[in-house]
Motif scaffolding. Structure first.
Motif, PDB file in Angstrom:
ATOM      1  N   VAL A   1      45.869 106.312 -73.697  1.00 46.32           N
ATOM      2  CA  VAL A   1      46.441 105.341 -72.761  1.00 46.32           C
ATOM      3  C   VAL A   1      45.734 105.415 -71.418  1.00 46.32           C
ATOM      4  CG1 VAL A   1      48.525 104.660 -71.502  1.00 46.32           C
ATOM      5  CG2 VAL A   1      48.690 105.377 -73.899  1.00 46.32           C
ATOM      6  N   ILE A   2      45.491 106.639 -70.933  1.00 48.17           N
ATOM      7  CA  ILE A   2      44.830 106.813 -69.633  1.00 48.17           C
ATOM      8  C   ILE A   2      43.424 106.231 -69.653  1.00 48.17           C
ATOM      9  CG2 ILE A   2      43.915 108.529 -68.013  1.00 48.17           C
ATOM     10  CD1 ILE A   2      46.320 110.298 -68.781  1.00 48.17           C
ATOM     11  N   ILE A   3      42.651 106.528 -70.708  1.00 50.00           N
ATOM     12  CA  ILE A   3      41.291 106.014 -70.806  1.00 50.00           C
ATOM     13  C   ILE A   3      41.294 104.496 -70.942  1.00 50.00           C
ATOM     14  CG2 ILE A   3      39.246 105.963 -72.276  1.00 50.00           C
ATOM     15  CD1 ILE A   3      39.482 108.413 -70.472  1.00 50.00           C
ATOM     16  N   THR A   4      42.254 103.954 -71.677  1.00 53.45           N
ATOM     17  CA  THR A   4      42.358 102.498 -71.811  1.00 53.45           C
ATOM     18  C   THR A   4      42.586 101.845 -70.458  1.00 53.45           C
ATOM     19  OG1 THR A   4      43.183 102.566 -74.086  1.00 53.45           O
ATOM     20  CG2 THR A   4      43.763 100.637 -72.774  1.00 53.45           C
ATOM     21  N   ILE A   5      43.484 102.404 -69.653  1.00 49.31           N
ATOM     22  CA  ILE A   5      43.775 101.849 -68.331  1.00 49.31           C
ATOM     23  C   ILE A   5      42.544 101.947 -67.428  1.00 49.31           C
ATOM     24  CG2 ILE A   5      45.162 102.143 -66.249  1.00 49.31           C
ATOM     25  CD1 ILE A   5      47.444 103.094 -68.094  1.00 49.31           C
ATOM     26  N   ILE A   6      41.887 103.112 -67.435  1.00 47.51           N
ATOM     27  CA  ILE A   6      40.697 103.288 -66.599  1.00 47.51           C
ATOM     28  C   ILE A   6      39.591 102.327 -67.015  1.00 47.51           C
ATOM     29  CG2 ILE A   6      38.850 104.904 -65.990  1.00 47.51           C
ATOM     30  CD1 ILE A   6      40.900 107.160 -66.212  1.00 47.51           C
ATOM     31  N   TYR A   7      39.315 102.280 -68.310  1.00 45.11           N
ATOM     32  CA  TYR A   7      38.230 101.434 -68.817  1.00 45.11           C
ATOM     33  C   TYR A   7      38.535  99.955 -68.590  1.00 45.11           C
ATOM     34  CZ  TYR A   7      34.810  99.531 -72.126  1.00 45.11           C
ATOM     35  OH  TYR A   7      33.786  98.840 -72.697  1.00 45.11           O
ATOM     36  N   GLY A   8      39.758  99.527 -68.894  1.00 46.54           N
ATOM     37  CA  GLY A   8      40.123  98.128 -68.706  1.00 46.54           C
ATOM     38  C   GLY A   8      40.071  97.700 -67.254  1.00 46.54           C
ATOM     39  N   ASN A   9      40.610  98.539 -66.361  1.00 52.50           N
ATOM     40  CA  ASN A   9      40.599  98.209 -64.936  1.00 52.50           C
ATOM     41  C   ASN A   9      39.179  98.148 -64.384  1.00 52.50           C
ATOM     42  OD1 ASN A   9      43.360  98.091 -64.899  1.00 52.50           O
ATOM     43  ND2 ASN A   9      43.668 100.084 -63.958  1.00 52.50           N
TER      44      ASN A   9
ATOM     45  N   CYS B   1      39.045  92.022 -72.019  1.00 53.26           N
ATOM     46  CA  CYS B   1      39.692  93.082 -71.233  1.00 53.26           C
ATOM     47  C   CYS B   1      41.185  93.152 -71.542  1.00 53.26           C
ATOM     48  CB  CYS B   1      39.489  92.839 -69.737  1.00 53.26           C
ATOM     49  SG  CYS B   1      37.800  93.056 -69.161  1.00 53.26           S
ATOM     50  N   ALA B   2      41.826  91.991 -71.644  1.00 53.18           N
ATOM     51  CA  ALA B   2      43.257  91.956 -71.927  1.00 53.18           C
ATOM     52  C   ALA B   2      43.557  92.536 -73.311  1.00 53.18           C
ATOM     53  CB  ALA B   2      43.771  90.521 -71.825  1.00 53.18           C
ATOM     54  N   VAL B   3      42.727  92.193 -74.305  1.00 56.83           N
ATOM     55  CA  VAL B   3      42.921  92.724 -75.659  1.00 56.83           C
ATOM     56  C   VAL B   3      42.723  94.235 -75.669  1.00 56.83           C
ATOM     57  CG1 VAL B   3      41.995  92.720 -78.006  1.00 56.83           C
ATOM     58  CG2 VAL B   3      42.317  90.571 -76.791  1.00 56.83           C
ATOM     59  N   ARG B   4      41.717  94.715 -74.942  1.00 54.38           N
ATOM     60  CA  ARG B   4      41.464  96.162 -74.891  1.00 54.38           C
ATOM     61  C   ARG B   4      42.648  96.906 -74.281  1.00 54.38           C
ATOM     62  NH1 ARG B   4      41.444 100.590 -75.513  1.00 54.38           N
ATOM     63  NH2 ARG B   4      39.816 102.179 -75.351  1.00 54.38           N
TER      64      ARG B   4
ATOM     65  N   PRO C   1      48.218  96.694 -60.235  1.00 57.10           N
ATOM     66  CA  PRO C   1      47.771  95.572 -59.397  1.00 57.10           C
ATOM     67  C   PRO C   1      46.482  94.935 -59.907  1.00 57.10           C
ATOM     68  CG  PRO C   1      47.337  97.675 -58.302  1.00 57.10           C
ATOM     69  CD  PRO C   1      48.176  97.981 -59.508  1.00 57.10           C
ATOM     70  N   ILE C   2      45.675  95.664 -60.680  1.00 62.88           N
ATOM     71  CA  ILE C   2      44.435  95.093 -61.211  1.00 62.88           C
ATOM     72  C   ILE C   2      44.740  93.991 -62.217  1.00 62.88           C
ATOM     73  CG2 ILE C   2      42.254  95.615 -62.344  1.00 62.88           C
ATOM     74  CD1 ILE C   2      42.557  96.908 -59.637  1.00 62.88           C
ATOM     75  N   ILE C   3      45.842  94.124 -62.957  1.00 58.45           N
ATOM     76  CA  ILE C   3      46.225  93.097 -63.913  1.00 58.45           C
ATOM     77  C   ILE C   3      46.605  91.814 -63.182  1.00 58.45           C
ATOM     78  CG2 ILE C   3      47.811  92.480 -65.770  1.00 58.45           C
ATOM     79  CD1 ILE C   3      45.797  94.607 -66.487  1.00 58.45           C
ATOM     80  N   ARG C   4      47.215  91.942 -62.016  1.00 60.88           N
ATOM     81  CA  ARG C   4      47.532  90.747 -61.227  1.00 60.88           C
ATOM     82  C   ARG C   4      46.257  90.043 -60.786  1.00 60.88           C
ATOM     83  NH1 ARG C   4      52.632  92.611 -57.355  1.00 60.88           N
ATOM     84  NH2 ARG C   4      53.938  93.445 -59.050  1.00 60.88           N
ATOM     85  N   LEU C   5      45.250  90.840 -60.454  1.00 65.73           N
ATOM     86  CA  LEU C   5      43.954  90.270 -60.106  1.00 65.73           C
ATOM     87  C   LEU C   5      43.346  89.543 -61.307  1.00 65.73           C
ATOM     88  CD1 LEU C   5      41.730  90.150 -57.873  1.00 65.73           C
ATOM     89  CD2 LEU C   5      40.761  92.202 -58.909  1.00 65.73           C
ATOM     90  N   LEU C   6      43.463  90.152 -62.493  1.00 63.37           N
ATOM     91  CA  LEU C   6      42.982  89.525 -63.726  1.00 63.37           C
ATOM     92  C   LEU C   6      43.674  88.182 -63.959  1.00 63.37           C
ATOM     93  CD1 LEU C   6      41.670  89.442 -66.591  1.00 63.37           C
ATOM     94  CD2 LEU C   6      43.613  90.807 -67.372  1.00 63.37           C
ATOM     95  N   LYS C   7      45.006  88.150 -63.844  1.00 60.31           N
ATOM     96  CA  LYS C   7      45.756  86.917 -64.069  1.00 60.31           C
ATOM     97  C   LYS C   7      45.329  85.827 -63.090  1.00 60.31           C
ATOM     98  CE  LYS C   7      50.150  87.090 -64.595  1.00 60.31           C
ATOM     99  NZ  LYS C   7      51.584  87.394 -64.387  1.00 60.31           N
ATOM    100  N   LYS C   8      45.235  86.186 -61.833  1.00 64.54           N
ATOM    101  CA  LYS C   8      44.891  85.195 -60.807  1.00 64.54           C
ATOM    102  C   LYS C   8      43.526  84.586 -61.063  1.00 64.54           C
ATOM    103  CE  LYS C   8      44.171  84.760 -55.810  1.00 64.54           C
ATOM    104  NZ  LYS C   8      44.192  85.481 -54.511  1.00 64.54           N
ATOM    105  N   ASP C   9      42.532  85.428 -61.336  1.00 62.87           N
ATOM    106  CA  ASP C   9      41.179  84.908 -61.508  1.00 62.87           C
ATOM    107  C   ASP C   9      41.006  84.225 -62.858  1.00 62.87           C
ATOM    108  OD1 ASP C   9      38.677  84.836 -59.956  1.00 62.87           O
ATOM    109  OD2 ASP C   9      37.816  85.799 -61.730  1.00 62.87           O
ATOM    110  N   LEU C  10      41.717  84.692 -63.880  1.00 60.38           N
ATOM    111  CA  LEU C  10      41.616  84.036 -65.173  1.00 60.38           C
ATOM    112  C   LEU C  10      42.221  82.635 -65.119  1.00 60.38           C
ATOM    113  CD1 LEU C  10      41.846  85.528 -68.631  1.00 60.38           C
ATOM    114  CD2 LEU C  10      43.296  83.580 -68.163  1.00 60.38           C
TER     115      LEU C  10
END
Length: 372
Positions: free
Chosen positions: A8-16, A47-50, A202-211
């Motif tokens: 989970v930690i690596i997924t969050i780091i890699y995705g962000n 990124c979202a799928v990962r 907060p990075i996911i919010r950035l993803l949503k906004k830009d997507l």
């Protein structure tokens, strides 16, 4: 295939990390012609799928994370004891995470269903038949400030309750129908689900906004690919008209449909700039490279996981004792302490080490009253 702390930690780091890279490169990549918006959307969806699949697989290799990951693991497994129960920090964090995720997802589903059934039940509407023979409702309402689309599988086009010229209505409908052809509501729904699960990030919010901005830019590309250069001016005029009206009467709808324009100035300026630089063939030229990069990144992201690594307890022994989960086990004493029982030796270990071994499939045995 398994789910662990560090997967989970690596997924969050890699995705962000990927989201941040794509975000800061997006405008530059498009402006120099390296890719079009379709490529950016594909990267963001990747990124979202990962982030949605934080697992370890059989080929995943563990890498020692050193002192930092040891400290992190010790913190996550630190036990908080009370008179009634004993839990560790990770269990508390997971509980808070799950409560937040469940609340956000239920809220998202409620908002979507309420919005859709509210407008679908209205009797005053027009019907538009698209090129595939699909009937789409068009409803005018005072509850919105700009044209928008709702519904994932059954779509409804909402228009503000004001008069439009035939030219304005033409481009608005072309734009909203492009959203339907692109399945943008489904993409947005999936991203909202990921955002609901990672509500604290907060990075996911950035993803949503830009997507969402990328979705609108792609839709502009599709519209402009069907009209001539002279009609670009008419289309941009309609965008500006809707933007000004949205500013004058801004209505925030929490169910998040696909709006024709944003009420923020920066997104509309970017759309105006990019409309003048349309080359829908760029995606076809780069698609092989994009697929190679994505597949390579996907395999790499699942090929390694960084973990903590604790040394064998230091004891005064005169020989090397080889042990694993098949020939050793953890013994919990009546006083709450732990020992690592190996084939030829017993080692005293602390709670953090005991939890580490238990998470690595070592058996836990409870000391009997008469056991020494």
């Amino acid at each position: 295939m398994k789910l662990t702390y560090f997967s989970v930690i690596i997924t969050i780091i890699y995705g962000n990390l990927l989201i941040l890279i794509f975000y800061f490169l997006r405008k530059k990549m498009i402006s120099i012609g390296m890719c079009n918006i379709g490529m950016v959307l594909t990267f963001y969806i990747f990124c979202a799928v990962r982030l949605a699949i934080p697992l370890e697989f059989s080929w995943t290799k563990s890498i020692n994370g050193g002192l930092l990951f040891n400290v992190l693991y010790s913190f996550l497994t630190h036990e908080i004891c009370s008179k009634y129960c004993s839990v560790n920090v990770s269990q508390i964090l997971i509980f808070i995470w799950l409560i937040g995720a469940i609340w956000n997802l239920m809220h998202l589903v409620y908002q979507y269903l309420f919005l859709f059934f509210h407008y679908n039940s209205l009797k005053d509407y027009d019907i538009y038949k698209d090129e595939n023979g699909k009937l789409i409702k068009i409803i005018k309402t005072d509850e919105i400030s700009t044209a928008c689309l709702i519904g994932v599988f059954k779509h409804i086009i909402l228009l503000p309750n004001r008069d439009y010229t035939q030219t304005q209505l033409k481009y608005i409908l072309i734009h909203e129908l492009s959203h339907i052809k692109n399945h943008d509501m489904l993409i947005k729904c999936l991203i909202n689900v990921v955002g609901g699960v990672y509500w604290w990030n907060p990075i996911i919010r950035l993803l949503k906004k830009d997507l969402f901005q990328s979705i609108e830019i792609r839709c502009d590309y599709r519209v402009c690919s069907t009209i001539n250069k002279q009609e670009y001016v008419d289309y941009m005029t309609v965008l500006l008209y809707e933007y000004k009206n949205a500013i004058a009467y801004e209505t925030k709808n929490s169910a998040q449909p696909v709006y024709f324009v944003s009420t923020s100035q920066a997104p509309i300026e970017e759309r105006f700039l990019l409309i003048n630089d349309i080359d829908v063939g760029k995606w076809a030229k780069c698609q092989v490279l994009v697929l190679i990069i994505m597949l390579t990144s996907l395999l790499f992201s699942y090929s390694i996981v960084i973990q903590s690594k604790f040394d064998i307890p230091k004891q005064d022994i005169s020989y090397v004792n080889s042990f694993d989960e098949n020939n050793s086990y953890i013994l919990k004493h009546n006083n709450g302490t732990y020992s690592l029982i190996c084939p030829f030796e017993e080692y005293t270990i602390d709670n953090t080490e005991a939890i580490f071994y238990l998470n690595n499939n070592f058996e836990l045995r409870i000391e009997e009253q008469n056991e020494k």
